[in-house]
Scaffold this active site. Sequence first.
Site, PDB file in Angstrom:
ATOM      1  N   ASP A  30      14.890   4.796   1.418  1.00  0.00           N
ATOM      2  CA  ASP A  30      13.750   4.049   1.957  1.00  0.00           C
ATOM      3  C   ASP A  30      14.257   3.188   3.103  1.00  0.00           C
ATOM      4  O   ASP A  30      14.101   1.963   3.129  1.00  0.00           O
ATOM      5  CB  ASP A  30      13.060   3.203   0.884  1.00  0.00           C
ATOM      6  N   TYR A  33      10.312   1.593   6.496  1.00  0.00           N
ATOM      7  CA  TYR A  33       8.971   1.482   5.912  1.00  0.00           C
ATOM      8  C   TYR A  33       7.918   1.523   7.007  1.00  0.00           C
ATOM      9  O   TYR A  33       8.173   1.035   8.108  1.00  0.00           O
ATOM     10  CB  TYR A  33       8.846   0.148   5.154  1.00  0.00           C
ATOM     11  N   ASN A  68      11.947   8.226  -0.828  1.00  0.00           N
ATOM     12  CA  ASN A  68      10.645   8.880  -0.717  1.00  0.00           C
ATOM     13  C   ASN A  68       9.879   8.439   0.525  1.00  0.00           C
ATOM     14  O   ASN A  68       9.150   9.233   1.137  1.00  0.00           O
ATOM     15  CB  ASN A  68       9.812   8.641  -1.974  1.00  0.00           C
ATOM     16  N   HIS A 160      18.470   7.541  -4.791  1.00  0.00           N
ATOM     17  CA  HIS A 160      17.410   6.574  -4.489  1.00  0.00           C
ATOM     18  C   HIS A 160      16.670   6.130  -5.745  1.00  0.00           C
ATOM     19  O   HIS A 160      16.367   4.944  -5.913  1.00  0.00           O
ATOM     20  CB  HIS A 160      16.414   7.175  -3.494  1.00  0.00           C
ATOM     21  N   HIS A 169       8.655   0.441 -11.097  1.00  0.00           N
ATOM     22  CA  HIS A 169       8.552   1.900 -11.099  1.00  0.00           C
ATOM     23  C   HIS A 169       9.017   2.486 -12.424  1.00  0.00           C
ATOM     24  O   HIS A 169       8.509   3.510 -12.887  1.00  0.00           O
ATOM     25  CB  HIS A 169       9.393   2.498  -9.967  1.00  0.00           C
ATOM     26  N   HIS A 195      14.744   2.018  -4.934  1.00  0.00           N
ATOM     27  CA  HIS A 195      13.378   2.355  -5.355  1.00  0.00           C
ATOM     28  C   HIS A 195      12.676   1.187  -6.026  1.00  0.00           C
ATOM     29  O   HIS A 195      11.639   0.741  -5.547  1.00  0.00           O
ATOM     30  CB  HIS A 195      13.373   3.591  -6.243  1.00  0.00           C
ATOM     31  N   HIS A 197      12.188  -2.590  -6.467  1.00  0.00           N
ATOM     32  CA  HIS A 197      12.500  -3.674  -5.536  1.00  0.00           C
ATOM     33  C   HIS A 197      13.014  -4.894  -6.297  1.00  0.00           C
ATOM     34  O   HIS A 197      12.340  -5.912  -6.417  1.00  0.00           O
ATOM     35  CB  HIS A 197      11.274  -4.013  -4.689  1.00  0.00           C
TER      36      HIS A 197
END
Length: 267
Positions: A30, A33, A68, A160, A169, A195, A197
């Site tokens: 990531d 962003y 992702n 990730h 998540h 992934h 945060h």
Amino acid sequence: MTAPSTKPTWPLGWETASALKARFVISVGDNFYEQGVQSVSDPQWKSSFEDIYTAPSLQVPWYVILGNHDYRGNSQAQLDYSKTSPRWKLPTRWYSVTQAARDGTTVELFMLDTSPFIQAYYADGGAETKVVGQDTAAQLAWFETALAKSTADWKIVIGHHPVYSGGEHGGSPELVEKLDPILQRYRIPLYVNGHDHDLQHVARGATHYVCTGAGSKMRKDCEIEGSDFCSLQSGFTAFSLTRTTLKVAYRDYTGAELKVVDIPRPA
């Protein structure tokens, strides 16, 4: 009256990198962003990387993987940027690199591309459907073969997505099924992910699972269930090792240590 500070306004981590004389930086994906980058000339290369991480201590190799959000853009552009940047190291979607510490201890980093394993990203209409066509079976075969051949003192795996997590998540059932058995079979001492945060630590079996996803925007929730440490402070992790011990230092954005985990080298 005091003189104005002349301390550089570099981003978090540069002082720690300087103090540790960091040999390299790891980016767990990531990288841009919200939609990745569109090309090797995308302005985000300057606004989010080249013009931000300018401290002398950060002018070292950056070993990078895809997340992702990177798949939402032109993920190939991030590989292509490796051909023009002396720092940005993403030669292929999965790869390994070996480094030596000052005492001669060797570490091999196995850099994985975990997004294609996540089944939700194949749903019709999803931005991450660009993972379609990536060969996860070939990646796993390469990974296990590379682990078996490795002669490094330490083997560290970077992906990730979390395998296990108490964060928003949560863990990844696909990685629990397909990746974790390999980690356990080869007694991998450390798996590092983003992934979620937050900053997080989970220990299961032979492996310590370290989440270092706190370098940008933060989530609101971080459950301790599933982990023995979880912090929502912006920050990063610093790693150092000897032949016998791998030290993981969780640090907040000021560089202050929040938690230290000492991992013994597997027998």
